[in-house]
Scaffold this active site. Structure first.
Site, mmCIF file in Angstrom:
data_model
loop_
_atom_site.group_PDB
_atom_site.id
_atom_site.type_symbol
_atom_site.label_atom_id
_atom_site.label_comp_id
_atom_site.label_asym_id
_atom_site.label_seq_id
_atom_site.Cartn_x
_atom_site.Cartn_y
_atom_site.Cartn_z
ATOM 1 C CG HIS A 1 31.746 -36.515 8.421
ATOM 2 N ND1 HIS A 1 32.184 -35.507 9.229
ATOM 3 C CD2 HIS A 1 31.639 -35.966 7.174
ATOM 4 C CE1 HIS A 1 32.329 -34.400 8.523
ATOM 5 N NE2 HIS A 1 32.006 -34.647 7.274
ATOM 6 C CG HIS B 1 -1.756 -1.190 1.421
ATOM 7 N ND1 HIS B 1 -1.317 -2.263 2.167
ATOM 8 C CD2 HIS B 1 -2.978 -1.533 0.963
ATOM 9 C CE1 HIS B 1 -2.241 -3.209 2.176
ATOM 10 N NE2 HIS B 1 -3.259 -2.804 1.442
HETATM 11 FE FE1 FES Z 1 0.219 -2.145 3.503
HETATM 12 FE FE2 FES Z 1 2.852 -2.440 3.715
HETATM 13 S S1 FES Z 1 1.765 -0.672 3.141
HETATM 14 S S2 FES Z 1 1.334 -3.930 3.960
HETATM 15 FE FE FE Z 2 31.946 -33.202 5.736
#
Ligand code: FES
Ligand code: FE
Length: 462
Positions: free
Chosen positions: A248, A144
């Site tokens: 190992h 947003h």
């Molecule tokens: Fe809405 Fe980041 S501005 S989730």
């Molecule tokens: Fe290893």
């Protein structure tokens, strides 16, 4: 030992473990939000790790509720590796990574201070930075459009007039990792509000780390990018092996060793090779053969090294031991290989999966052709398709693949090699065991058990 996972009892070591997670764990306002206690029900893991007897219950690698408890009690309070200082040169340079499963942005602010923030928008939670690394003037969320500056302050909100007068932008900055410290160029962070210092948490492990990080005044730089790959397997299988397991090498890497040195007899070496394993009380560990004439395997690197100057700076014990061949883990999930300059994080991605992130670091003083020789040597041996790395990944995935079987899961694992062998050896700081030993592994899991059974700061009751 018992293989039962027990809920924390009222008188047990978990103490206040069943309290709800504190809403103020990160300093973010929570208003009237409260989490029910059942969401953070912690388990007493005393019966799953027998460090004195050298036994482990496989549930610690497979159980989802234990995994969630690890994120709360092992990862959240520990110092975790974030990045190398060479990744940040100008204000606005950033690198995105994880602390446990929490995404974070590491960046250099306008005052050239390294800071780290939770990479999650305070509006609806999207990541505010989706790039792996880069340079920016601010972090703008692409959902947003909320935007944050390099200090994490919320500086721009589309349709701000739509919010009530009580909305205070100062309350809605990015959540900051409260403590970020570095050691010889390695940057670590912790969510713990009052941690012991990074240096204190490393203890004697710092002496062993210096064997790779402190060859001269100039320190180290990163060459190439960060390799990232996903492996089936619990993160502890890898972290534990780098802390404690030279055992190992001659079996798992036999074909690779024969390829590198056709005259070598890997099975003979298991008996004759001498060395030590450092066992740290905070769960760190390092193992290294001891050679009076140690050497780097990449010939160009070996020929460039000034062993006389290194002996003067680091001392004979380090040059003949942990400076070259060897392995190490800084608890919980940072490991390195000095001979390759490989440093890596085992990011947890659920109980059954880890994501490996690996850097190649070299001495800043190395000329270009020597850096390139070390980079290529690391790529061929411990890059994601390296001849040694593939052997290791195959082992961890193999162990994990069968561990969910009901009968299999209840059969304990053996960590008894070198039981009781730790001692002060008079040459290396702290306590060491034999090269072939599970001592650092037992200490790694003792530390894990301690943290798993200790309420973290965010569990303090209101
Ligand atoms: Fe809405 Fe980041 S501005 S989730
Ligand atoms: Fe290893």
């Amino acid at each position: 030992m018992t293989s039962t996972i027990r809920p924390a009892d009222e008188s047990g070591v978990c103490g206040g473990a069943c309290e709800p997670i504190r809403g103020t764990a990160t300093g973010a306002p929570r208003g009237s939000l409260r989490r029910p206690a059942a969401m953070s029900g912690n388990l007493d893991v005393s019966g799953l790790v027998d460090s004195d007897g050298g036994l482990l219950d496989r549930a610690i690698f497979t159980d989802e509720s234990l995994y969630q408890q690890e994120l709360r009690r092992v990862f959240a309070p520990s110092w975790l590796f974030l990045a190398h200082a060479d990744q940040f040169h100008k204000p606005g340079d950033f690198f995105t990574t994880y602390m446990g499963e929490d995404p974070v942005i590491v960046t250099l602010d306008k005052n050239r201070r390294i800071r780290a923030f939770l990479n999650s928008c305070r509006h609806r939670g999207a990541r505010v930075c989706r790039a792996d690394f880069g340079a920016t003037r601010n972090f703008t969320c692409t959902y947003h459009g909320w935007a944050y500056d390099l200090e994490g302050k919320l500086i721009s909100i589309p349709n701000k007039e739509g919010y009530p007068d009580s909305f205070d932008a100062k309350q809605w900055g990015l959540i900051e990792v409260p403590h970020v410290e570095s050691y010889h160029g390695l940057i670590f962070g912790t969510w713990h509000p009052e941690p012991v210092s990074l240096r204190e948490s490393l203890g004697d492990m710092a002496w062993y780390m210096d064997a790779m990080l402190d060859h001269d005044e100039q320190g180290t730089v990163v060459v190439g990018g960060v390799h990232k790959w996903v492996l089936s397997g619990n993160w502890k299988l890898a972290a534990e092996q780098f802390a404690t397991d030279w055992y190992h090498v001659n079996m798992s890497h036999a074909s690779a060793l024969m390829l590198l040195s056709p005259s070598a007899k890997p099975k003979d070496e298991i008996i004759h090779r001498t060395g030590r394993q450092y066992v740290d009380p905070n769960g760190h560990g390092a193992g290294f053969p001891v050679h009076p004439k140690n050497r780097f395997d990449a010939r160009t690197v070996h020929e460039w090294m000034d062993y006389g100057a290194l002996r003067e700076r680091l001392g004979d014990a380090r040059v003949e031991g942990p400076m070259t061949t060897g392995h190490a883990t800084v608890f919980p999930n940072f490991s390195y290989l000095p001979i390759n300059g490989s440093v890596r994080v085992w990011h947890p991605k659920g109980p059954d999966t880890m994501e490996v992130w690996a850097w190649t670091i070299v001495d800043k003083s190395m000329p270009e052709e020597v850096r390139e020789a070390q980079r290529l040597y690391n790529l061929r041996t411990f890059g994601p398709s390296g001849i040694f790395e593939q052997d290791d990944g195959e082992n961890w995935s193999e162990v994990q693949a069968i561990s969910h079987g009901f009968i299999t899961n209840g059969v304990p694992l053996n960590y008894q090699m070198g039981l009781g062998s730790e001692r002060e050896d008079g040459r290396h700081p702290g306590r060491t065991s034999e090269l072939y030993s599970d001592a650092a592994g037992r200490s790694f899991y003792a530390r894990w058990r301690e943290l798993m059974n200790t309420p973290a700061w965010h569990e303090e009751s209101r």
